[in-house]
Design a protein around this motif. Structure first.
Motif, PDB file in Angstrom:
ATOM      1  N   MET A   1       0.845  -1.188   0.000  1.00 32.46           N
ATOM      2  CA  MET A   1       0.000   0.000   0.000  1.00 32.46           C
ATOM      3  C   MET A   1       0.883   1.241   0.000  1.00 32.46           C
ATOM      4  SD  MET A   1      -3.323   0.963   2.064  1.00 32.46           S
ATOM      5  CE  MET A   1      -3.968   2.626   2.103  1.00 32.46           C
ATOM      6  N   PRO A   2       0.579   2.240  -0.864  1.00 34.18           N
ATOM      7  CA  PRO A   2       1.400   3.455  -0.922  1.00 34.18           C
ATOM      8  C   PRO A   2       1.406   4.182   0.415  1.00 34.18           C
ATOM      9  CG  PRO A   2      -0.109   3.314  -2.803  1.00 34.18           C
ATOM     10  CD  PRO A   2      -0.504   2.244  -1.847  1.00 34.18           C
ATOM     11  N   ALA A   3       2.531   4.855   0.707  1.00 33.98           N
ATOM     12  CA  ALA A   3       2.658   5.610   1.955  1.00 33.98           C
ATOM     13  C   ALA A   3       1.724   6.818   1.936  1.00 33.98           C
ATOM     14  CB  ALA A   3       4.098   6.060   2.132  1.00 33.98           C
ATOM     15  N   ILE A   4       1.287   7.236   3.141  1.00 33.41           N
ATOM     16  CA  ILE A   4       0.483   8.451   3.263  1.00 33.41           C
ATOM     17  C   ILE A   4       1.438   9.636   3.299  1.00 33.41           C
ATOM     18  CG2 ILE A   4      -1.133   9.723   4.712  1.00 33.41           C
ATOM     19  CD1 ILE A   4      -2.209   7.070   5.705  1.00 33.41           C
ATOM     20  N   ARG A  32      15.406  13.204  -1.880  1.00 32.24           N
ATOM     21  CA  ARG A  32      13.991  12.978  -1.565  1.00 32.24           C
ATOM     22  C   ARG A  32      13.128  13.619  -2.646  1.00 32.24           C
ATOM     23  NH1 ARG A  32      13.186  15.283   4.301  1.00 32.24           N
ATOM     24  NH2 ARG A  32      14.429  16.921   3.313  1.00 32.24           N
ATOM     25  N   ARG A  33      12.065  12.973  -2.989  1.00 38.05           N
ATOM     26  CA  ARG A  33      11.173  13.492  -4.032  1.00 38.05           C
ATOM     27  C   ARG A  33      10.055  14.298  -3.377  1.00 38.05           C
ATOM     28  NH1 ARG A  33       9.340   8.982  -8.076  1.00 38.05           N
ATOM     29  NH2 ARG A  33       8.998  10.826  -9.392  1.00 38.05           N
ATOM     30  N   ILE A  34       9.929  15.533  -3.818  1.00 34.44           N
ATOM     31  CA  ILE A  34       8.931  16.448  -3.256  1.00 34.44           C
ATOM     32  C   ILE A  34       7.946  16.818  -4.354  1.00 34.44           C
ATOM     33  CG2 ILE A  34       8.535  18.650  -2.106  1.00 34.44           C
ATOM     34  CD1 ILE A  34      11.441  18.519  -1.128  1.00 34.44           C
ATOM     35  N   GLY A  35       6.701  16.413  -4.178  1.00 32.52           N
ATOM     36  CA  GLY A  35       5.659  16.779  -5.127  1.00 32.52           C
ATOM     37  C   GLY A  35       5.116  18.163  -4.819  1.00 32.52           C
ATOM     38  N   LEU A  36       4.594  18.823  -5.845  1.00 31.45           N
ATOM     39  CA  LEU A  36       4.052  20.171  -5.688  1.00 31.45           C
ATOM     40  C   LEU A  36       2.685  20.268  -6.339  1.00 31.45           C
ATOM     41  CD1 LEU A  36       4.282  23.184  -4.941  1.00 31.45           C
ATOM     42  CD2 LEU A  36       5.532  23.536  -7.094  1.00 31.45           C
ATOM     43  N   THR A  50      10.574  26.916  -9.878  1.00 29.51           N
ATOM     44  CA  THR A  50      10.661  26.173  -8.616  1.00 29.51           C
ATOM     45  C   THR A  50      11.726  25.087  -8.660  1.00 29.51           C
ATOM     46  OG1 THR A  50       8.975  24.580  -9.324  1.00 29.51           O
ATOM     47  CG2 THR A  50       8.216  26.553  -8.157  1.00 29.51           C
ATOM     48  N   GLY A  51      12.344  24.886  -9.810  1.00 29.33           N
ATOM     49  CA  GLY A  51      13.336  23.825  -9.937  1.00 29.33           C
ATOM     50  C   GLY A  51      12.712  22.452 -10.004  1.00 29.33           C
ATOM     51  N   ALA A  52      11.431  22.389 -10.328  1.00 31.51           N
ATOM     52  CA  ALA A  52      10.726  21.110 -10.339  1.00 31.51           C
ATOM     53  C   ALA A  52      10.677  20.527 -11.743  1.00 31.51           C
ATOM     54  CB  ALA A  52       9.304  21.296  -9.816  1.00 31.51           C
ATOM     55  N   ALA A  53      10.743  19.208 -11.814  1.00 31.67           N
ATOM     56  CA  ALA A  53      10.524  18.529 -13.085  1.00 31.67           C
ATOM     57  C   ALA A  53       9.043  18.545 -13.396  1.00 31.67           C
ATOM     58  CB  ALA A  53      11.040  17.097 -12.998  1.00 31.67           C
ATOM     59  N   THR A  54       8.724  18.386 -14.685  1.00 29.13           N
ATOM     60  CA  THR A  54       7.326  18.471 -15.100  1.00 29.13           C
ATOM     61  C   THR A  54       6.451  17.478 -14.350  1.00 29.13           C
ATOM     62  OG1 THR A  54       8.037  19.154 -17.302  1.00 29.13           O
ATOM     63  CG2 THR A  54       5.783  18.348 -17.081  1.00 29.13           C
ATOM     64  N   ASP A  55       6.958  16.270 -14.121  1.00 30.54           N
ATOM     65  CA  ASP A  55       6.157  15.241 -13.459  1.00 30.54           C
ATOM     66  C   ASP A  55       5.991  15.500 -11.961  1.00 30.54           C
ATOM     67  OD1 ASP A  55       5.832  13.930 -15.828  1.00 30.54           O
ATOM     68  OD2 ASP A  55       7.398  12.432 -15.457  1.00 30.54           O
ATOM     69  N   GLN A  75       1.565   7.025  -4.988  1.00 28.53           N
ATOM     70  CA  GLN A  75       1.851   5.782  -5.694  1.00 28.53           C
ATOM     71  C   GLN A  75       3.178   5.840  -6.442  1.00 28.53           C
ATOM     72  OE1 GLN A  75      -1.713   5.526  -8.020  1.00 28.53           O
ATOM     73  NE2 GLN A  75      -2.977   4.885  -6.276  1.00 28.53           N
ATOM     74  N   ALA A  76       3.626   7.062  -6.772  1.00 26.67           N
ATOM     75  CA  ALA A  76       4.898   7.219  -7.498  1.00 26.67           C
ATOM     76  C   ALA A  76       6.090   7.259  -6.550  1.00 26.67           C
ATOM     77  CB  ALA A  76       4.859   8.488  -8.339  1.00 26.67           C
ATOM     78  N   GLY A  77       5.848   7.109  -5.252  1.00 29.36           N
ATOM     79  CA  GLY A  77       6.939   7.014  -4.297  1.00 29.36           C
ATOM     80  C   GLY A  77       7.524   8.331  -3.829  1.00 29.36           C
ATOM     81  N   PHE A  78       6.765   9.415  -3.914  1.00 32.88           N
ATOM     82  CA  PHE A  78       7.267  10.701  -3.426  1.00 32.88           C
ATOM     83  C   PHE A  78       7.342  10.674  -1.901  1.00 32.88           C
ATOM     84  CE2 PHE A  78       6.479  11.814  -7.691  1.00 32.88           C
ATOM     85  CZ  PHE A  78       7.088  13.034  -7.956  1.00 32.88           C
ATOM     86  N   ASP A  79       8.220  11.520  -1.348  1.00 31.88           N
ATOM     87  CA  ASP A  79       8.463  11.532   0.094  1.00 31.88           C
ATOM     88  C   ASP A  79       7.679  12.615   0.829  1.00 31.88           C
ATOM     89  OD1 ASP A  79      10.694   9.490   0.221  1.00 31.88           O
ATOM     90  OD2 ASP A  79      11.552  10.923  -1.205  1.00 31.88           O
ATOM     91  N   ALA A  80       7.300  13.649   0.130  1.00 30.22           N
ATOM     92  CA  ALA A  80       6.565  14.752   0.749  1.00 30.22           C
ATOM     93  C   ALA A  80       5.791  15.494  -0.330  1.00 30.22           C
ATOM     94  CB  ALA A  80       7.500  15.710   1.482  1.00 30.22           C
ATOM     95  N   LEU A  81       4.805  16.244   0.100  1.00 33.23           N
ATOM     96  CA  LEU A  81       3.959  16.975  -0.836  1.00 33.23           C
ATOM     97  C   LEU A  81       3.769  18.391  -0.315  1.00 33.23           C
ATOM     98  CD1 LEU A  81       2.056  16.986  -3.318  1.00 33.23           C
ATOM     99  CD2 LEU A  81       0.264  16.055  -1.835  1.00 33.23           C
TER     100      LEU A  81
END
Length: 398
Positions: A1-4, A32-36, A50-55, A75-81
């Motif tokens: 199950m994906p992490a919260i 660490r992968r940070i989603g935005l 922001t220095g973020a990749a498109t995905d 589900q993509a395994g990011f560490d923080a949002l």
């Protein structure tokens, strides 16, 4: 199950430096992968800014969009949002609106507000509406009648972490005053001084600081209402007090008072009892140059007991404020300010109370007192002018 995923909500007025802070956070991510999630349509170069990749970035304008984005990042395994709303969004509204948005894949972890040290006074004492401020940035003029200071206060008072940014643009005294004001407005928040958005990621990501109850009750005025002292800065005269009384205001004298200048008052809020509207709670709120009074519903003593709350805690609170003659009717106002004359303010409020002779007229007669205040269903905004907390405008036009 994906992490919260732990979610950081990043608030702040336009120009406060949120995008710079985001870029700094991404630069020190250490793999660490940070989603935005951006909660407004932005220019096409947001990824570069922001220095973020498109995905790594999603633009979400609805709770359902946010839920889908959070599921993707989890589900993509990011560490923080990180959720970055519009600069003129209120975090209380964002948390409420998107309570179901992150859904089962994410949880609010930290509410962060970025403050522009250079422009804080201008924004705090401004009478601009959100529509006017948006128009000033070249955007289409809307009909948003919220005051900019209301948004700023929500961002400050409903925060777990406050980043005072652009500290290099103010001197030591100005910075000290700002820090004292922010501590008084929100004693619970962690205060971080920053230049160019340089903030350690551990201070704003995955802190576990958000607590629905504690965060919602963090405001200094609310702490005072609950009997908890708030920090004072004696070097700059930043202090607070609470004023209470067990007799009602005369409507004419109270109306005159709220149009006077309350020197040094930065924030005042609470509940009042007006003789001519004896059964209704009056709500008072002032921040900077904007003040409002409105109805807060009926006093409990004018409500049938079968309609009272059922839980023991709420009932105990009502009983703790009960008077055998007047029930829960009372004056209960808090003041936070800089250089306030507390004795003079207390005296002016006491002068607005009914005299012994007026009290003897009885409650039926009070309803016939001349009452120049606006009808309860109308929000009543009055404002003054000022640009320094040492000469802060009080409620009312003067």
């Amino acid at each position: 199950m994906p992490a919260i995923l732990p979610v950081t909500l990043l608030s702040g007025l336009p120009g406060a430096g949120k995008t710079t802070l985001l870029r700094r956070l991404r630069a020190q991510s250490d793999g660490r992968r940070i989603g935005l999630i951006v909660n407004e349509l932005r220019s096409a170069d947001i990824d570069a800014a922001t220095g973020a990749a498109t995905d790594d970035v999603r633009v979400c304008l609805s709770p359902s969009d946010m839920q889908a984005a959070a599921a993707y990042f989890s589900q993509a395994g990011f560490d923080a949002l990180i959720i970055e709303p519009s600069g003129l969004s209120e975090p209380t509204g964002m948390v409420e609106t998107f309570r179901a948005g992150p859904g089962e894949h994410a949880r609010f972890d930290t509410l962060v507000t970025v403050i522009d040290a250079w422009n804080f006074y201008r924004d705090y004492f401004s009478r601009d509406t959100v529509a006017q401020r948006v128009a000033g940035h070249g955007a289409p003029v809307g009909d948003d009648r919220r005051a900019v200071v209301d948004v700023l206060l929500d961002q400050v008072e409903f925060a777990d972490v406050i980043v005072l940014n652009k500290c290099d643009l103010v001197n030591d005294q100005q910075r000290g005053i700002l820090l004292g004001m922010l501590r008084a407005l929100n004693p619970r928040a962690d205060l971080i001084e920053a230049t160019h958005g340089e903030v350690a990621s551990a201070s704003v990501l995955r802190t576990g600081r958000f607590n629905p109850d504690a965060t919602a009750r963090a405001a200094g005025w609310m702490q005072l209402m609950r009997g908890t002292p708030v920090p004072e800065t004696t070097a700059f005269g930043i202090r607070s007090f609470i004023w209470q009384a067990r007799r009602p205001f005369h409507p004419m004298r109270f109306a005159q008072l709220i149009h006077e200048k309350w020197r040094g008052v930065l924030r005042s809020k609470g509940y009042f009892w007006l003789a001519s509207r004896n059964g209704h709670i009056g709500e008072w709120e002032q921040g900077g140059a904007i003040s409002r009074l409105r109805s807060g519903g009926h006093w409990w003593c004018f409500t049938r007991e079968e309609e009272w709350p059922k839980d023991a805690g709420h009932l105990a609170h009502i009983r703790s404020r009960w008077d055998e003659r007047w029930g829960d009717r009372r004056q209960d106002l808090v003041f936070i300010g800089m250089g306030m004359d507390e004795a003079a303010l207390r005296r002016r409020f006491e002068e607005c109370l009914l005299t012994d002779e007026e009290m003897a007229f009885g409650e039926d007669a009070w309803a016939n007192l001349t009452d120049p205040l606006p009808a309860w269903h109308e929000d009543h905004d009055e404002g003054g002018h000022g640009d320094h907390p040492g000469d802060a405008p009080g409620p009312g036009r003067h």
